[in-house]
Design a protein around this motif. Structure first.
Motif, PDB file in Angstrom:
ATOM      1  N   LEU A 214       7.762  -2.758  -6.054  1.00  0.00           N
ATOM      2  CA  LEU A 214       7.857  -2.336  -4.660  1.00  0.00           C
ATOM      3  C   LEU A 214       6.548  -1.729  -4.144  1.00  0.00           C
ATOM      4  O   LEU A 214       6.508  -1.194  -3.038  1.00  0.00           O
ATOM      5  N   ASP A 215       5.493  -1.797  -4.950  1.00  0.00           N
ATOM      6  CA  ASP A 215       4.234  -1.172  -4.542  1.00  0.00           C
ATOM      7  C   ASP A 215       3.352  -2.108  -3.720  1.00  0.00           C
ATOM      8  O   ASP A 215       2.203  -1.795  -3.421  1.00  0.00           O
ATOM      9  N   HIS A 216       3.899  -3.255  -3.336  1.00  0.00           N
ATOM     10  CA  HIS A 216       3.135  -4.237  -2.559  1.00  0.00           C
ATOM     11  C   HIS A 216       2.586  -3.623  -1.272  1.00  0.00           C
ATOM     12  O   HIS A 216       1.418  -3.816  -0.918  1.00  0.00           O
ATOM     13  N   ALA A 217       3.422  -2.865  -0.573  1.00  0.00           N
ATOM     14  CA  ALA A 217       3.009  -2.275   0.705  1.00  0.00           C
ATOM     15  C   ALA A 217       1.970  -1.174   0.526  1.00  0.00           C
ATOM     16  O   ALA A 217       1.282  -0.810   1.485  1.00  0.00           O
ATOM     17  N   LEU A 218       1.854  -0.636  -0.684  1.00  0.00           N
ATOM     18  CA  LEU A 218       0.855   0.399  -0.943  1.00  0.00           C
ATOM     19  C   LEU A 218      -0.499  -0.217  -1.288  1.00  0.00           C
ATOM     20  O   LEU A 218      -1.523   0.456  -1.227  1.00  0.00           O
ATOM     21  N   ARG A 219      -0.483  -1.483  -1.658  1.00  0.00           N
ATOM     22  CA  ARG A 219      -1.720  -2.169  -2.035  1.00  0.00           C
ATOM     23  C   ARG A 219      -2.246  -3.086  -0.939  1.00  0.00           C
ATOM     24  O   ARG A 219      -3.445  -3.351  -0.864  1.00  0.00           O
ATOM     25  N   ILE A 220      -1.337  -3.565  -0.098  1.00  0.00           N
ATOM     26  CA  ILE A 220      -1.697  -4.527   0.947  1.00  0.00           C
ATOM     27  C   ILE A 220      -1.434  -3.926   2.325  1.00  0.00           C
ATOM     28  O   ILE A 220      -0.384  -3.327   2.559  1.00  0.00           O
ATOM     29  N   ASP A 221      -2.398  -4.085   3.221  1.00  0.00           N
ATOM     30  CA  ASP A 221      -2.194  -3.604   4.591  1.00  0.00           C
ATOM     31  C   ASP A 221      -1.117  -4.430   5.283  1.00  0.00           C
ATOM     32  O   ASP A 221      -0.843  -5.575   4.902  1.00  0.00           O
ATOM     33  N   ALA A 222      -0.527  -3.853   6.314  1.00  0.00           N
ATOM     34  CA  ALA A 222       0.539  -4.538   7.051  1.00  0.00           C
ATOM     35  C   ALA A 222       0.031  -5.864   7.610  1.00  0.00           C
ATOM     36  O   ALA A 222      -1.045  -5.919   8.211  1.00  0.00           O
ATOM     37  N   PRO A 223       0.792  -6.934   7.413  1.00  0.00           N
ATOM     38  CA  PRO A 223       0.376  -8.237   7.952  1.00  0.00           C
ATOM     39  C   PRO A 223       0.486  -8.262   9.470  1.00  0.00           C
ATOM     40  O   PRO A 223       1.093  -7.375  10.076  1.00  0.00           O
ATOM     41  N   ALA A 224      -0.089  -9.266  10.064  1.00  0.00           N
ATOM     42  CA  ALA A 224      -0.047  -9.397  11.523  1.00  0.00           C
ATOM     43  C   ALA A 224       1.394  -9.539  11.995  1.00  0.00           C
ATOM     44  O   ALA A 224       2.265 -10.025  11.265  1.00  0.00           O
ATOM     45  N   ALA A 225       1.641  -9.086  13.214  1.00  0.00           N
ATOM     46  CA  ALA A 225       2.990  -9.162  13.775  1.00  0.00           C
ATOM     47  C   ALA A 225       3.451 -10.611  13.865  1.00  0.00           C
ATOM     48  O   ALA A 225       2.648 -11.531  14.048  1.00  0.00           O
ATOM     49  N   ILE A 226       4.757 -10.795  13.725  1.00  0.00           N
ATOM     50  CA  ILE A 226       5.330 -12.143  13.780  1.00  0.00           C
ATOM     51  C   ILE A 226       5.213 -12.711  15.196  1.00  0.00           C
ATOM     52  O   ILE A 226       5.524 -12.037  16.177  1.00  0.00           O
ATOM     53  N   VAL A 227       4.765 -13.938  15.271  1.00  0.00           N
ATOM     54  CA  VAL A 227       4.660 -14.633  16.560  1.00  0.00           C
ATOM     55  C   VAL A 227       5.520 -15.891  16.505  1.00  0.00           C
ATOM     56  O   VAL A 227       6.078 -16.237  15.463  1.00  0.00           O
ATOM     57  N   ALA A 228       5.630 -16.549  17.630  1.00  0.00           N
ATOM     58  CA  ALA A 228       6.489 -17.738  17.700  1.00  0.00           C
ATOM     59  C   ALA A 228       6.036 -18.809  16.709  1.00  0.00           C
ATOM     60  O   ALA A 228       6.845 -19.410  16.003  1.00  0.00           O
ATOM     61  N   GLN A 229       4.737 -19.061  16.683  1.00  0.00           N
ATOM     62  CA  GLN A 229       4.201 -20.074  15.779  1.00  0.00           C
ATOM     63  C   GLN A 229       3.764 -19.400  14.476  1.00  0.00           C
ATOM     64  O   GLN A 229       2.704 -18.803  14.390  1.00  0.00           O
ATOM     65  N   ILE A 230       4.604 -19.477  13.475  1.00  0.00           N
ATOM     66  CA  ILE A 230       4.298 -18.837  12.196  1.00  0.00           C
ATOM     67  C   ILE A 230       4.683 -19.771  11.060  1.00  0.00           C
ATOM     68  O   ILE A 230       5.706 -20.469  11.130  1.00  0.00           O
ATOM     69  N   THR A 231       3.862 -19.810  10.037  1.00  0.00           N
ATOM     70  CA  THR A 231       4.130 -20.698   8.911  1.00  0.00           C
ATOM     71  C   THR A 231       5.148 -20.061   7.971  1.00  0.00           C
ATOM     72  O   THR A 231       5.409 -18.858   8.028  1.00  0.00           O
ATOM     73  N   ILE A 232       5.699 -20.879   7.105  1.00  0.00           N
ATOM     74  CA  ILE A 232       6.666 -20.388   6.120  1.00  0.00           C
ATOM     75  C   ILE A 232       6.002 -19.374   5.193  1.00  0.00           C
ATOM     76  O   ILE A 232       6.599 -18.362   4.831  1.00  0.00           O
ATOM     77  N   GLU A 233       4.748 -19.647   4.827  1.00  0.00           N
ATOM     78  CA  GLU A 233       4.020 -18.742   3.944  1.00  0.00           C
ATOM     79  C   GLU A 233       3.795 -17.383   4.602  1.00  0.00           C
ATOM     80  O   GLU A 233       3.939 -16.332   3.963  1.00  0.00           O
ATOM     81  N   GLN A 234       3.443 -17.410   5.884  1.00  0.00           N
ATOM     82  CA  GLN A 234       3.218 -16.156   6.608  1.00  0.00           C
ATOM     83  C   GLN A 234       4.509 -15.356   6.741  1.00  0.00           C
ATOM     84  O   GLN A 234       4.510 -14.130   6.617  1.00  0.00           O
ATOM     85  N   MET A 235       5.610 -16.053   6.991  1.00  0.00           N
ATOM     86  CA  MET A 235       6.904 -15.393   7.101  1.00  0.00           C
ATOM     87  C   MET A 235       7.296 -14.757   5.767  1.00  0.00           C
ATOM     88  O   MET A 235       7.782 -13.621   5.715  1.00  0.00           O
ATOM     89  N   ALA A 236       7.061 -15.491   4.674  1.00  0.00           N
ATOM     90  CA  ALA A 236       7.392 -14.979   3.342  1.00  0.00           C
ATOM     91  C   ALA A 236       6.554 -13.745   3.016  1.00  0.00           C
ATOM     92  O   ALA A 236       7.053 -12.760   2.460  1.00  0.00           O
TER      93      ALA A 236
END
Length: 202
Positions: free
Chosen positions: A56-78
């Motif tokens: 669960l330490d992923h969020a402590l190592r990685i900055d918050a990803p960009a906000a979800i937009v209409a056009q988003i890839t499966i990888e970005q959503m995951a």
């Protein structure tokens, strides 16, 4: 001991992972020493271990990803979903391991990484002050015969362990020196006698 199959018998299939996660969180949290103002470094280490073991330490190592937009890839959503879950659960674990009084003094945040940084900033100075107090106590504490010698030695060893948790480790040689010095008032003549006998045997 509880296992995945036993837990799943009592919940719907769709809720099985959630139930297991809740059980695991509760179990791991019980092993974390509550932050009380004098144990920040120990608390931080335990929190880090728990979040790492639970992945669960992923969020402590990685900055918050960009906000979800209409056009988003499966990888970005995951990637976003992984970070969001890590951030949400990490924040819950961190906050619930801090006493209410201390929690109220910390600047709140919905970002686990930012919140942990605020906690660290709050206790950076107090940890150093507490370490200085412990060192002075080790230097000045003398055995007063109100407790057994073993209890006195354990107390000195406990102070050394706390200093180690504050990244101010004392070598074994110095610890022995502090202990021997603290016992000199009551056992000085005995130590001198033993020392003379050792010299005589050489």
């Amino acid at each position: 001991m509880w296992n995945y199959a036993v837990i799943c018998k009592h919940v719907n299939a769709n809720d099985c992972d959630a139930a297991l996660s809740a059980f695991a969180i509760s179990r791991y949290l019980s092993d974390v020493e509550s932050l009380n103002g004098t144990n920040f470094l120990t608390w931080k280490e335990q929190i880090g271990i728990v979040l790492h073991v639970m992945d669960l330490d992923h969020a402590l190592r990685i900055d918050a990803p960009a906000a979800i937009v209409a056009q988003i890839t499966i990888e970005q959503m995951a990637a976003y979903e992984k970070w969001e879950r890590s951030n949400r659960v990490s924040l819950m674990i961190i906050k619930n391991s801090i006493s209410v009084v201390i929690r109220e003094a910390i600047h709140d945040s919905n970002d686990a990484k930012t919140y942990l940084a605020s906690v660290e900033e709050q206790f950076k100075g107090s940890s150093k002050a507490h370490a200085s107090t412990l060192i002075m106590k080790m230097l000045t504490t003398m055995y007063d015969k109100t407790s057994g010698v073993c209890e006195h030695i354990m107390m000195m060893n406990d102070m050394a362990s706390k200093l180690k948790g504050m990244e101010m480790a004392i070598s074994e040689g110095f610890l022995i020196y502090f202990i021997m010095t603290s016992l000199l008032v009551q056992f000085g003549s005995l130590f001198r006698c033993v020392s003379k006998k050792k010299k005589g045997l050489r």
